[in-house]
Design a protein around this motif. Structure first.
Motif, PDB file in Angstrom:
ATOM      1  N   ILE A   1      45.168  48.692  20.645  1.00 20.29           N
ATOM      2  CA  ILE A   1      45.641  48.890  21.913  1.00 20.29           C
ATOM      3  C   ILE A   1      44.999  48.353  23.023  1.00 20.29           C
ATOM      4  N   LEU A   2      45.186  47.823  23.833  1.00 17.28           N
ATOM      5  CA  LEU A   2      44.700  47.041  25.086  1.00 17.28           C
ATOM      6  C   LEU A   2      44.783  47.549  26.181  1.00 17.28           C
ATOM      7  N   GLU A   3      43.686  47.761  27.150  1.00 20.08           N
ATOM      8  CA  GLU A   3      43.690  48.283  28.431  1.00 20.08           C
ATOM      9  C   GLU A   3      43.110  47.252  29.586  1.00 20.08           C
ATOM     10  N   ILE A   4      43.728  47.083  30.674  1.00 19.81           N
ATOM     11  CA  ILE A   4      43.217  46.162  31.701  1.00 19.81           C
ATOM     12  C   ILE A   4      42.047  47.155  32.213  1.00 19.81           C
ATOM     13  N   ASP A   5      41.069  46.667  32.300  1.00 15.43           N
ATOM     14  CA  ASP A   5      39.531  47.098  32.822  1.00 15.43           C
ATOM     15  C   ASP A   5      39.598  47.326  34.275  1.00 15.43           C
ATOM     16  N   ASN A   6      39.360  48.438  34.982  1.00 10.10           N
ATOM     17  CA  ASN A   6      39.189  48.857  36.427  1.00 10.10           C
ATOM     18  C   ASN A   6      40.590  48.678  37.090  1.00 10.10           C
ATOM     19  N   LEU A   7      41.728  49.077  36.425  1.00  4.53           N
ATOM     20  CA  LEU A   7      43.006  48.817  36.969  1.00  4.53           C
ATOM     21  C   LEU A   7      43.089  49.724  38.567  1.00  4.53           C
ATOM     22  N   ASN A   8      42.775  50.880  38.200  1.00  2.00           N
ATOM     23  CA  ASN A   8      42.586  51.581  39.221  1.00  2.00           C
ATOM     24  C   ASN A   8      41.775  51.096  40.857  1.00  2.00           C
ATOM     25  N   SER A   9      40.941  50.581  40.418  1.00  2.00           N
ATOM     26  CA  SER A   9      40.117  50.003  41.505  1.00  2.00           C
ATOM     27  C   SER A   9      40.764  48.751  42.078  1.00  2.00           C
ATOM     28  N   LEU A  10      41.311  48.036  41.136  1.00  2.00           N
ATOM     29  CA  LEU A  10      42.272  46.977  41.709  1.00  2.00           C
ATOM     30  C   LEU A  10      43.527  47.130  42.390  1.00  2.00           C
ATOM     31  N   ASN A  11      44.113  48.418  42.153  1.00  2.00           N
ATOM     32  CA  ASN A  11      45.042  48.966  42.941  1.00  2.00           C
ATOM     33  C   ASN A  11      44.770  49.392  44.227  1.00  2.00           C
ATOM     34  N   ILE A  12      43.645  50.073  44.168  1.00  2.00           N
ATOM     35  CA  ILE A  12      43.013  50.112  45.650  1.00  2.00           C
ATOM     36  C   ILE A  12      42.382  49.181  46.385  1.00  2.00           C
ATOM     37  N   LYS A  13      41.985  47.926  45.555  1.00  2.00           N
ATOM     38  CA  LYS A  13      41.531  47.000  46.578  1.00  2.00           C
ATOM     39  C   LYS A  13      42.870  46.064  46.927  1.00  2.00           C
ATOM     40  N   TYR A  14      43.885  45.790  46.050  1.00  2.00           N
ATOM     41  CA  TYR A  14      44.950  44.729  46.406  1.00  2.00           C
ATOM     42  C   TYR A  14      46.247  45.559  46.726  1.00  2.00           C
ATOM     43  N   GLY A  15      46.235  46.812  46.349  1.00  2.00           N
ATOM     44  CA  GLY A  15      47.641  47.483  46.358  1.00  2.00           C
ATOM     45  C   GLY A  15      48.321  47.606  45.317  1.00  2.00           C
ATOM     46  N   ARG A  16      49.460  48.733  45.049  1.00  2.00           N
ATOM     47  CA  ARG A  16      50.002  49.108  43.933  1.00  2.00           C
ATOM     48  C   ARG A  16      50.799  48.085  43.401  1.00  2.00           C
ATOM     49  N   GLU A  17      51.417  47.410  44.311  1.00  2.00           N
ATOM     50  CA  GLU A  17      52.542  45.992  43.832  1.00  2.00           C
ATOM     51  C   GLU A  17      51.647  45.049  43.147  1.00  2.00           C
ATOM     52  N   THR A  18      50.470  44.897  43.429  1.00  2.00           N
ATOM     53  CA  THR A  18      49.638  43.527  43.065  1.00  2.00           C
ATOM     54  C   THR A  18      49.297  44.280  41.683  1.00  2.00           C
ATOM     55  N   GLY A  19      49.219  45.774  41.416  1.00  2.00           N
ATOM     56  CA  GLY A  19      48.867  46.281  40.251  1.00  2.00           C
ATOM     57  C   GLY A  19      49.720  46.143  39.138  1.00  2.00           C
ATOM     58  N   ASP A  20      51.212  46.265  39.764  1.00  2.00           N
ATOM     59  CA  ASP A  20      52.244  46.214  38.844  1.00  2.00           C
ATOM     60  C   ASP A  20      52.663  44.781  38.500  1.00  2.00           C
ATOM     61  N   GLU A  21      52.191  43.802  39.274  1.00  2.00           N
ATOM     62  CA  GLU A  21      52.165  42.364  38.930  1.00  2.00           C
ATOM     63  C   GLU A  21      51.246  42.049  38.117  1.00  2.00           C
ATOM     64  N   LEU A  22      50.051  42.596  37.977  1.00  2.00           N
ATOM     65  CA  LEU A  22      49.023  42.469  36.982  1.00  2.00           C
ATOM     66  C   LEU A  22      49.467  42.973  35.589  1.00  2.00           C
ATOM     67  N   LEU A  23      50.308  44.119  35.592  1.00  2.00           N
ATOM     68  CA  LEU A  23      50.723  44.598  34.278  1.00  2.00           C
ATOM     69  C   LEU A  23      52.134  43.525  33.791  1.00  2.00           C
ATOM     70  N   ALA A  24      52.817  43.293  34.612  1.00  2.00           N
ATOM     71  CA  ALA A  24      53.762  42.143  34.327  1.00  2.00           C
ATOM     72  C   ALA A  24      53.087  41.092  33.879  1.00  2.00           C
ATOM     73  N   ASN A  25      52.283  40.419  34.214  1.00  2.00           N
ATOM     74  CA  ASN A  25      51.364  39.248  33.879  1.00  2.00           C
ATOM     75  C   ASN A  25      50.737  39.554  32.564  1.00  2.00           C
ATOM     76  N   ALA A  26      50.212  40.631  32.506  1.00  2.00           N
ATOM     77  CA  ALA A  26      49.516  40.957  31.047  1.00  2.00           C
ATOM     78  C   ALA A  26      50.349  40.798  30.095  1.00  2.00           C
ATOM     79  N   ALA A  27      51.821  41.474  30.288  1.00  2.00           N
ATOM     80  CA  ALA A  27      52.695  41.239  29.217  1.00  2.00           C
ATOM     81  C   ALA A  27      53.112  39.877  28.942  1.00  2.00           C
ATOM     82  N   TYR A  28      53.325  39.314  30.128  1.00  2.00           N
ATOM     83  CA  TYR A  28      53.582  37.643  29.994  1.00  2.00           C
ATOM     84  C   TYR A  28      52.482  37.072  29.055  1.00  2.00           C
ATOM     85  N   LEU A  29      51.257  37.339  29.358  1.00  2.00           N
ATOM     86  CA  LEU A  29      50.105  36.550  28.703  1.00  2.00           C
ATOM     87  C   LEU A  29      50.214  37.097  27.266  1.00  2.00           C
ATOM     88  N   LEU A  30      50.401  38.429  26.790  1.00  2.00           N
ATOM     89  CA  LEU A  30      50.452  38.672  25.448  1.00  2.00           C
ATOM     90  C   LEU A  30      51.547  38.171  24.742  1.00  2.00           C
TER      91      LEU A  30
END
Length: 432
Positions: free
Chosen positions: A167-196
């Motif tokens: 089981i894999l979790e992106i480190d510091n996703l909450n702080s990334l959401n705060i810094k870049y916005g929730r939409e960017t956080g969702d994009e990170l998750l989509a890109n993580a799935a693509y990478l996997l």
């Protein structure tokens, strides 16, 4: 009369030509076998017909209808309308019969039914995809993973097929959401799935690898017919792949918890209950990995296995005098020490007995300080060990290289022993 019949034969041969374009010749010839209408096997057209057929035109369509039904008649309906109008011929009686009209209506209803069924199947597929697939990553959800794991637990019990997952979790996703916005956080998750998924495609025996989106910012990478050592190696490769990826808007690291079927002995229990317990083991290891620091893999449940280090400082320098001075001052400050002169030798010792911190010269035989640090970053058990670099050369290029390897304490020789000991003490306090 003969002229009229000859004209009818030509018209019917034009229609036969249409049928030959739609169906195999043998199938068309079979319709008129023993009908009184003889077709030439070479050309496929009417060569003669029995004189006792009073109305060849109507008989031709009645024969097709009796053998092939409404569908074959409907296929030539448009052509037939043009021909009858052009030659001033009465439309075949069959098309006005009640049985033809009934079958025509049934045909329309059948088409409507098939269209409706196709629509329902599409709706069902879309619903299943919406229900079982994560819309961001387009991978199956956690419920599907639990169901899949329960099935494989039964297979393991009966056939001895091993399975493993992390089981894999992106480190510091909450702080990334705060810094870049929730939409960017969702994009990170989509890109993580693509990478996997992309990693899965390049993996050996990828057909046995599955990706799932868990609740929250987590993903599961699941494999069957795999050893514990192999799943650990895959997890390390994935961790490194995320750290080195240029696919994200910012640098991304992940923490990983691993579980493998060889670790469990209670497979006689209910598979559904056991699957929940195994997943919790992986989640607990994920938590241990995150506590140990970001960008980390944990494959053992004991806290000591993931955390404990013998409290000593490793000194690496080719100069024996420098090693002696450093060890003397460190011991005087209450630290245990170990030392060596070469980078490759140091890496072996560090791997066996992980130190609290490392003080390394940049220039070393066999493996320099940068190469040593890079090797440590490839192993999640070593990468979080604090690394202090010393060198007679310290310029912009070397500083940038050091920072890219996570080296934030870079002292230029000659340096202050007091300053160095102070850094070591501070790192030890932070670790506690």
């Amino acid at each position: 009369m003969a002229e009229k019949n000859g004209n009818i034969v030509r018209i019917l041969n034009d229609l036969l030509r249409h049928y030959y374009l739609l169906f195999p010749a043998e199938e068309v010839l079979e319709v008129f076998r023993d009908s009184g209408i003889m077709l030439n096997r070479e050309t496929g057209f009417i060569k003669e017909y029995k004189p006792d057929i009073p109305d060849l035109f109507n008989y031709f369509f009645e024969k097709i209808f009796s053998v092939k039904g409404f569908s074959w008649i409907a296929l030539v309906d448009n052509d037939l309308r043009k021909i009858t109008t052009e030659h001033n011929i009465r439309y075949p009686d069959l098309y006005n019969s009640s049985i033809y009209k009934l079958q025509q209506k049934c045909g329309r209803l059948e088409n409507e039914k098939n269209s409706l069924l196709d629509y329902l199947r599409k709706m069902e597929t879309d619903y299943k995809n919406r229900s079982f697939k994560d819309p961001l990553g387009q991978v199956y959800k956690e419920d599907m993973f639990i169901e899949n794991l329960s099935t494989d637990i039964s297979a393991f019990r009966e056939l001895g097929i091993e399975f493993g997952f992390f089981i894999l979790e992106i480190d510091n996703l909450n702080s990334l959401n705060i810094k870049y916005g929730r939409e960017t956080g969702d994009e990170l998750l989509a890109n993580a799935a693509y990478l996997l998924k992309n990693f899965k495609k390049t993996s050996k025996n990828y057909a046995h690898h599955l990706i799932f989106r868990m609740n929250g910012p987590r993903f599961t990478y699941y494999c069957t017919d795999i050893t514990r050592e192999e799943i650990i190696a895959i997890a390390e490769d994935v961790r490194t792949g995320f750290r080195e990826s240029k696919f994200f808007i910012t640098n991304i690291t992940v923490s990983i918890g691993i579980a493998h079927s060889s670790e469990f002995s209670d497979f006689e229990n209910d598979p559904a209950d056991l699957s929940v317990n195994i997943i919790e083991v992986a989640n607990s290891r994920l938590r241990l990995a995150k506590h140990r620091g970001t960008d980390s893999v944990c494959s053992e449940s004991e806290t000591a296995a993931c955390f404990d280090r013998e409290k000593y400082i490793m000194v690496i320098d080719p100069d024996i005098g420098t090693r002696y001075i450093l060890e003397t001052h460190l011991k005087g400050s209450g630290f245990n020490t170990a030392s060596c002169a070469m980078g490759d030798e140091a890496l072996e010792k560090i791997d066996i007995n992980k130190p609290s911190a490392i003080i390394s010269a940049l220039k070393l035989p066999k493996m320099d300080g940068f190469s040593l640090r890079k090797k440590m970053l490839e192993d999640s058990a070593l990468k979080s060990i604090p690394f202090i670099l010393t060198s007679a050369v310290k310029d912009e290029k070397s500083v940038i290289r050091a920072q890219s390897l996570g080296i934030y304490h870079y002292l230029k020789k000659p340096y202050s022993i007091v300053e160095l000991i102070g850094i070591v003490k501070k790192l030890s306090e932070d670790e506690v």
